[in-house]
Design an enzyme around this catalytic site. Structure first.
Site, mmCIF file in Angstrom:
data_model
loop_
_atom_site.group_PDB
_atom_site.id
_atom_site.type_symbol
_atom_site.label_atom_id
_atom_site.label_comp_id
_atom_site.label_asym_id
_atom_site.label_seq_id
_atom_site.Cartn_x
_atom_site.Cartn_y
_atom_site.Cartn_z
ATOM 1 C CG ASP A 198 -25.729 73.703 15.601
ATOM 2 O OD1 ASP A 198 -26.780 73.662 15.227
ATOM 3 O OD2 ASP A 198 -25.425 74.500 16.356
ATOM 4 C CG HIS B 64 -23.993 73.505 23.796
ATOM 5 N ND1 HIS B 64 -24.252 74.500 24.714
ATOM 6 C CD2 HIS B 64 -24.645 73.667 22.777
ATOM 7 C CE1 HIS B 64 -25.153 75.256 24.369
ATOM 8 N NE2 HIS B 64 -25.381 74.807 23.142
HETATM 9 N N1 ACO Z 1 -13.028 69.315 19.159
HETATM 10 C C1 ACO Z 1 -12.098 68.948 19.829
HETATM 11 N N2 ACO Z 1 -11.717 69.354 21.211
HETATM 12 C C2 ACO Z 1 -12.845 70.338 21.684
HETATM 13 C C3 ACO Z 1 -14.130 70.531 21.130
HETATM 14 C C4 ACO Z 1 -14.144 70.384 19.524
HETATM 15 N N3 ACO Z 1 -15.381 70.285 19.041
HETATM 16 N N4 ACO Z 1 -14.716 71.258 21.792
HETATM 17 C C5 ACO Z 1 -13.859 71.378 22.765
HETATM 18 N N5 ACO Z 1 -12.924 70.929 22.949
HETATM 19 C C6 ACO Z 1 -12.066 70.694 24.064
HETATM 20 C C7 ACO Z 1 -11.038 71.639 24.372
HETATM 21 O O1 ACO Z 1 -9.816 71.871 23.499
HETATM 22 C C8 ACO Z 1 -11.065 71.787 25.824
HETATM 23 O O2 ACO Z 1 -9.763 70.997 25.823
HETATM 24 P P1 ACO Z 1 -8.886 71.308 27.284
HETATM 25 O O3 ACO Z 1 -9.549 70.938 28.415
HETATM 26 O O4 ACO Z 1 -7.753 70.124 26.985
HETATM 27 O O5 ACO Z 1 -8.152 72.329 27.056
HETATM 28 C C9 ACO Z 1 -12.128 71.227 26.371
HETATM 29 O O6 ACO Z 1 -12.652 70.376 25.205
HETATM 30 C C10 ACO Z 1 -13.230 72.149 26.779
HETATM 31 O O7 ACO Z 1 -13.358 73.011 25.747
HETATM 32 P P2 ACO Z 1 -13.733 74.763 25.830
HETATM 33 O O8 ACO Z 1 -13.197 75.341 24.546
HETATM 34 O O9 ACO Z 1 -13.255 75.139 27.138
HETATM 35 O O10 ACO Z 1 -15.214 74.799 25.819
HETATM 36 P P3 ACO Z 1 -16.127 75.878 25.482
HETATM 37 O O11 ACO Z 1 -17.484 75.568 26.391
HETATM 38 O O12 ACO Z 1 -15.547 76.937 25.793
HETATM 39 O O13 ACO Z 1 -16.759 75.742 23.944
HETATM 40 C C11 ACO Z 1 -17.793 75.248 21.893
HETATM 41 C C12 ACO Z 1 -17.764 75.113 23.539
HETATM 42 C C13 ACO Z 1 -17.329 76.480 21.462
HETATM 43 C C14 ACO Z 1 -19.162 74.783 21.513
HETATM 44 C C15 ACO Z 1 -16.715 74.179 21.346
HETATM 45 O O14 ACO Z 1 -17.096 72.957 22.000
HETATM 46 C C16 ACO Z 1 -16.566 74.315 20.093
HETATM 47 O O15 ACO Z 1 -15.953 74.912 19.327
HETATM 48 N N6 ACO Z 1 -17.181 73.081 19.473
HETATM 49 C C17 ACO Z 1 -17.206 73.231 18.053
HETATM 50 C C18 ACO Z 1 -18.073 74.244 17.260
HETATM 51 C C19 ACO Z 1 -19.621 74.036 17.323
HETATM 52 O O16 ACO Z 1 -20.062 73.006 17.078
HETATM 53 N N7 ACO Z 1 -20.295 74.961 17.987
HETATM 54 C C20 ACO Z 1 -21.964 74.821 18.074
HETATM 55 C C21 ACO Z 1 -22.223 74.648 19.531
HETATM 56 S S1 ACO Z 1 -24.016 74.389 19.473
HETATM 57 C C22 ACO Z 1 -24.892 75.880 19.344
HETATM 58 O O17 ACO Z 1 -24.445 76.934 19.630
HETATM 59 C C23 ACO Z 1 -26.219 75.780 19.051
#
Ligand code: ACO
Length: 435
Positions: free
Chosen positions: A370, A310
Site C-alpha cells: 500500500d 504487515h
Molecule cells: N510504524 C511503527 N512501528 C510499527 C509499525 C509501523 N507502521 N508497524 C508495527 N510496528 C511495531 C509495533 O509497535 C511493534 O513493536 P514492539 O514489538 O516493540 O511492540 C512491532 O512493530 C510489531 O507490530 P505489531 O503491531 O505486533 O504487528 P501486527 O502484525 O499486529 O501489525 C500492521 C501489522 C497492523 C499492518 C502494522 O504494521 C501497522 O499498523 N502498519 C501501518 C498500517 C498499514 O500500513 N496497514 C496496511 C497493511 S497492508 C494491507 O492490509 C493490504
C-alpha cells in the site's frame, strides 16, 4: 492400511481423550480437523479473528508470510507480475490454470462484451448525494446488480456461476469509474471495447466529450500491475466476508457487495489512502522526516508509519518488492517538475531512513504494497477516495473465485461461528416501573 496422522487431546477434568485428524496441505501449515471436538468432548474452540483457524480448503492462492511467498494457482507472483496481464490472472484464479492463446482470446472477448451496464442502473447513481464516498456508491450499485440479474442465475449451475463472474469482472470498472464521474458532476463515459481492461478504466475515468484522451501507456501498465498484485490474497477479511455471505446461498452480487463493504475499512483496503494522508501531513508540517520516524518509534505516541509493516508478512511483502521498482520508474518517468514531487520526495526519504533504521529492520517492518500503490495511483491523477475502489475492482476476481470454489465444495456449510457466552445468567423480567 495407511496410518492416519492424529493429535490426541485429553480433557484433564474427565480423563476423556479424542484423536483429532491432521490434514496435510499440498503446501504450508498442517491443520488439525476439530470438527469432532464438540460432538465428542462437548467443547468449542476459541479463536477470535481466526488467527489459527482454517475456515475452508482452498486451491486458489498460497501465501507464506514468514518466507514472503505469494502464489496464484502455484505460479509465483513475481513471474505473473513480469509476464502476465490482469485478465490472464483473472482466468487463472477463476479456472485454476493459465489459459492457452485461444482460451485467453475468448476470455478477453467475453469480458469486453459485458462491460456495459443496464441503462436503468445509470439512474441509480443520481440517488446518491454528490459528496458520497465512491465506496458507498460501489456497495450500493454492485448490490443493485442482483436486482438486474437475479432471476437469471442458478448458483448451483457452474455455467451460471461463470456468467456471474464474467459480468462482475467486466462491469466493475464501469461501475467504479462512474462513481467518480458522478461525484465530480462529469458525464458518464461508456466503455470502449477497443481498449485493454486497464486502459478502458482510465478512459472511463478521465476522458472528456470535448477533447480526445489517450492514457499514458506507462500508467496503463502500472495499473495492470497494481490489479495483478491485488487480485487475491486468500482468506482475508473481505474474502471471508464474501464466503460467509455466499454460504447462505445469497445472490453473488449481494455477496460481492458485502465484500466491498468489508474492504472499505481502514484496517483493510483503506491503508493506501492513509499513506498519502500521512505524507501530506508531513509535507505540510514544519518538521522533517526524521521527526516522524522518531514518533513512529516512540511507544508513548500512537503514530505509526502508514504503509509499513504487515500482519502476515514478517518478511518483505513480495508485492511491495515488485511494485517498488515500478513506483521508482514512474516517478522518474514523470520528471522533477510534477505537482506531487514534494510528496514523492518525502516518501522516498521515509523509505530510505526506515530501511536503514534498526527499529524497523529488527522488527521486519518493510514498506508494504500500500505504501507504493498509493504513490503510483496519486501520480496517475487518481483521487484519494478512489484508491480503495481500485483495490475493490482488482479484488473482485479473487472474491468471485472463492465464492465459486465454496459453492462447489461438498464440505462447505452455511457459516455459523460459535461463541463463548459471557453475559448475564437467566433472570426474571423486571417491570418498567420497578427498574
Ligand atoms: N510504524 C511503527 N512501528 C510499527 C509499525 C509501523 N507502521 N508497524 C508495527 N510496528 C511495531 C509495533 O509497535 C511493534 O513493536 P514492539 O514489538 O516493540 O511492540 C512491532 O512493530 C510489531 O507490530 P505489531 O503491531 O505486533 O504487528 P501486527 O502484525 O499486529 O501489525 C500492521 C501489522 C497492523 C499492518 C502494522 O504494521 C501497522 O499498523 N502498519 C501501518 C498500517 C498499514 O500500513 N496497514 C496496511 C497493511 S497492508 C494491507 O492490509 C493490504
Amino acid at each position: 492400511m495407511e496410518q492416519k496422522e492424529t493429535v490426541t487431546l485429553t480433557d484433564n477434568s474427565t480423563g476423556k481423550q479424542i484423536e483429532l485428524p491432521i490434514l496435510r496441505p499440498t503446501n504450508g501449515t498442517p491443520t488439525i480437523d476439530v470438527r469432532g471436538l464438540y460432538r465428542e468432548l462437548g467443547y468449542f474452540t476459541y479463536d477470535p479473528g481466526f488467527l489459527s483457524t482454517a475456515s475452508c480448503r482452498s486451491s486458489i492462492t498460497y501465501l507464506d508470510g514468514n518466507k514472503g511467498i505469494l502464489q496464484y494457482g502455484g505460479y509465483p507472483i513475481e513471474q505473473l507480475a513480469e509476464h502476465s496481464t490482469f485478465l490472464e490472472v483473472c482466468y487463472l484464479l477463476l479456472s485454476g490454470d493459465l489459459p492457452n492463446e485461444r482460451e485467453l482470446k475468448q476470455f478477453e472477448t467475453i469480458i469486453t462484451r459485458h462491460t456495459m451496464l443496464h441503462e436503468a442502473l445509470k439512474r441509480f447513481y443520481s440517488g446518491f448525494r454528490r459528496d458520497a464516498h465512491p465506496m458507498a456508491i460501489m456497495v450500493g450499485v454492485v448490490g443493485a446488480l442482483s436486482a438486474f440479474y437475479h432471476d437469471e442465475i442458478d448458483i448451483h449451475n457452474p455455467e451460471d456461476r461463470m456468467i456471474a463472474a464474467h459480468q462482475l469482472i467486466a462491469k466493475m470498472p464501469t461501475i467504479a469509474a462512474w462513481s467518480y464521474r458522478y461525484a465530480n458532476g462529469l458525464p458518464f463515459t461508456y466503455p470502449d471495447n477497443s481498449l485493454s481492461y486497464p486502459d478502458n478504466f482510465l478512459n472511463m475515468m478521465f476522458s472528456m466529450p470535448t477533447e480526445p484522451y489517450k492514457a499514458d501507456p506507462f500508467f496503463v501498465k502500472a495499473l495492470d500491475l497494481i490489479m495483478i498484485l491485488h487480485a487475491d490474497h486468500e482468506q482475508n477479511a473481505s474474502t471471508s466476508t464474501v464466503r460467509l455471505t455466499g454460504s447462505s446461498e445469497a445472490n453473488p452480487f449481494a455477496a460481492i457487495s458485502a465484500g466491498i463493504a468489508s474492504l472499505w475499512g481502514p484496517a483493510h483496503g483503506g491503508a493506501n489512502e492513509s499513506v498519502i494522508r500521512m505524507l501530506v501531513d508531513i509535507v505540510e508540517s514544519d518538521k522533517d522526516v526524521q521527526y516522524y520516524i522518531d514518533r513512529a518509534k516512540d511507544k508513548n505516541d500512537r503514530f505509526r508509519l502508514m504503509g509499513f509493516g504487515h500482519r502476515i508478512y514478517k518478511n518483505y511483502d513480495p508485492r511491495a518488492r515488485i511494485i517498488r521498482k515500478t513506483c521508482h520508474e514512474l516517478l522518474e518517468h514523470l520528471g522533477q517538475d510534477n505537482e506531487y514531487q514534494e510528496l514523492f520526495d518525502t516518501a522516498m526519504e521515509l523509505e530510505r531512513i526506515a530501511l536503514e533504521d534498526d527499529y524497523f529492520v529488527s522488527r521486519n517492518l518493510y514498506p508494504n504494497v500500500d505504501f507504493y500503490s498509493g504513490i503510483i495511483l496519486l501520480a496517475m491523477g487518481i483521487p484519494l477516495t478512489m484508491f480503495t475502489v481500485i483495490f475493490a475492482l482488482s479484488r473482485t476476481v479473487g472474491w468471485i473465485s472463492h465464492w465459486n470454489e465454496m459453492i462447489q465444495d461438498p464440505e462447505s456449510r452455511i457459516g455459523r461461528p460459535r461463541q463463548l457466552y459471557d453475559g448475564a445468567l437467566p433472570r426474571d423480567y423486571v417491570p418498567l416501573n420497578k427498574r
